[in-house]
Write a protein that holds these residues in place. Sequence first.
Motif, short mmCIF file in Angstrom:
data_model
loop_
_atom_site.label_atom_id
_atom_site.label_comp_id
_atom_site.label_asym_id
_atom_site.label_seq_id
_atom_site.Cartn_x
_atom_site.Cartn_y
_atom_site.Cartn_z
N UNK A 5 0.83 -1.21 0.00
CA UNK A 5 0.00 0.00 0.00
C UNK A 5 0.86 1.26 0.00
N UNK A 6 1.96 1.24 0.76
CA UNK A 6 2.87 2.39 0.79
C UNK A 6 3.49 2.64 -0.58
N UNK A 7 3.93 1.58 -1.23
CA UNK A 7 4.52 1.72 -2.56
C UNK A 7 3.49 2.21 -3.57
N UNK A 8 2.25 1.73 -3.42
CA UNK A 8 1.19 2.16 -4.33
C UNK A 8 0.93 3.66 -4.18
N UNK A 9 0.89 4.14 -2.94
CA UNK A 9 0.69 5.57 -2.72
C UNK A 9 1.90 6.38 -3.18
N UNK A 10 3.09 5.82 -2.99
CA UNK A 10 4.31 6.55 -3.37
C UNK A 10 4.43 6.71 -4.87
N UNK A 11 3.89 5.76 -5.63
CA UNK A 11 4.09 5.78 -7.08
C UNK A 11 2.89 6.34 -7.85
N UNK A 12 1.68 6.19 -7.35
CA UNK A 12 0.55 6.56 -8.18
C UNK A 12 -0.52 7.42 -7.49
N UNK A 13 -0.77 7.24 -6.21
CA UNK A 13 -1.94 7.85 -5.60
C UNK A 13 -1.65 9.20 -4.95
N UNK A 14 -0.44 9.40 -4.44
CA UNK A 14 -0.14 10.64 -3.74
C UNK A 14 -0.43 10.54 -2.25
N UNK A 15 0.11 11.50 -1.49
CA UNK A 15 -0.02 11.47 -0.04
C UNK A 15 -1.03 12.47 0.50
N UNK A 18 -3.72 10.92 2.72
CA UNK A 18 -3.29 9.90 3.68
C UNK A 18 -2.47 10.53 4.79
N UNK A 19 -2.45 9.89 5.94
CA UNK A 19 -1.65 10.36 7.06
C UNK A 19 -0.18 10.00 6.80
N UNK A 20 0.72 10.89 7.20
CA UNK A 20 2.13 10.69 6.97
C UNK A 20 2.71 9.87 8.12
N UNK A 21 3.13 8.66 7.83
CA UNK A 21 3.72 7.78 8.83
C UNK A 21 5.21 7.62 8.55
#
Length: 223
Positions: A5-15, A18-21
Motif C-alpha cells: 500500500x505504501x509503494x502504491x501511494x508513493x508511485x501513483x496515488x499521492x499522499x 493519507x496520514x504521513x507515517x
Amino acid sequence: MGLIDLLKKAFMEGYATSSITLGTVLVCIGCTMAIAIYIYFIYKMVNRNAFYNKGFNISLVIIAIITSAIILTIQSNIVVSLGMVGALSIVRFRTAIKDPMDLAFLFWSISAGIICGAGFAGIAVVASLFVTVLIILFSASFKAASTLVLVVNANSHSDEAEIIKAVKDFCKYSRVRARNVSKSGLNIAIEVKTSKPSELIDKLMKLECVSDASLVENDSEIF
C-alpha cells in the motif's frame, strides 16, 4: 498499512489524502534517493565540461532528497507549509551556473524531489527515462559537431592562402577566427571541424612556409 500500500501511494496515488507515517517517509525518501542517484550517474556520463564538478553532482542528490522532504512536510500540515514558504522566500542563491546543461540537471533534480514528495514517483521515473533519452541524443549530436582551433605560425602574411588551401583539403568546416601579422611572420587561428587532425597537422608541417602548428579543443558547437 502494508508495504504494498505504501509503494502504491508513493508511485501513483499521492499522499494528500493519507496520514504521513514513518513508513511513508522512508518509502518517499527511498524512491527519491533512487531517482537522484540515477541522475547522478547520468550527469557523470554525459558531462561535457572540461573539469567535472563532483561537488555539483553530489548536490543534485542532496537537493532532490531535501525537496522531497519539504513537499512531504508541506502536505502534512498547513501551518508548517505557510512557515516553509515564508522561510524559503528569503533564501538567495548566488552561485552562478555557467553551463545551461547544469541548470537542466538542477531543475531535473528539484522536479524529481517535488514529484516524489507529492507521492507520484511513477511519473518521476517515466519523466526521467524520457529526459535521459533526450540528453543522450542531443549530447551525441554535440559531440559529433565539436570543433577545434588550429593555430599556425608562418613566415609571412602572404602564405595565408597556401595555409587555407591545405586546411580545406582536410576539413569539412573552417573559419578564420584571428589573424596576427608582424614583421617576424604570421600567426593565424582557424576554427576547424575535421575527422583527420593528425593528417592535417602533418600536411601543414610539410609546407615550407609553416614554422609550427597546433590544435586546441574548442568549447563552442556547430549546429
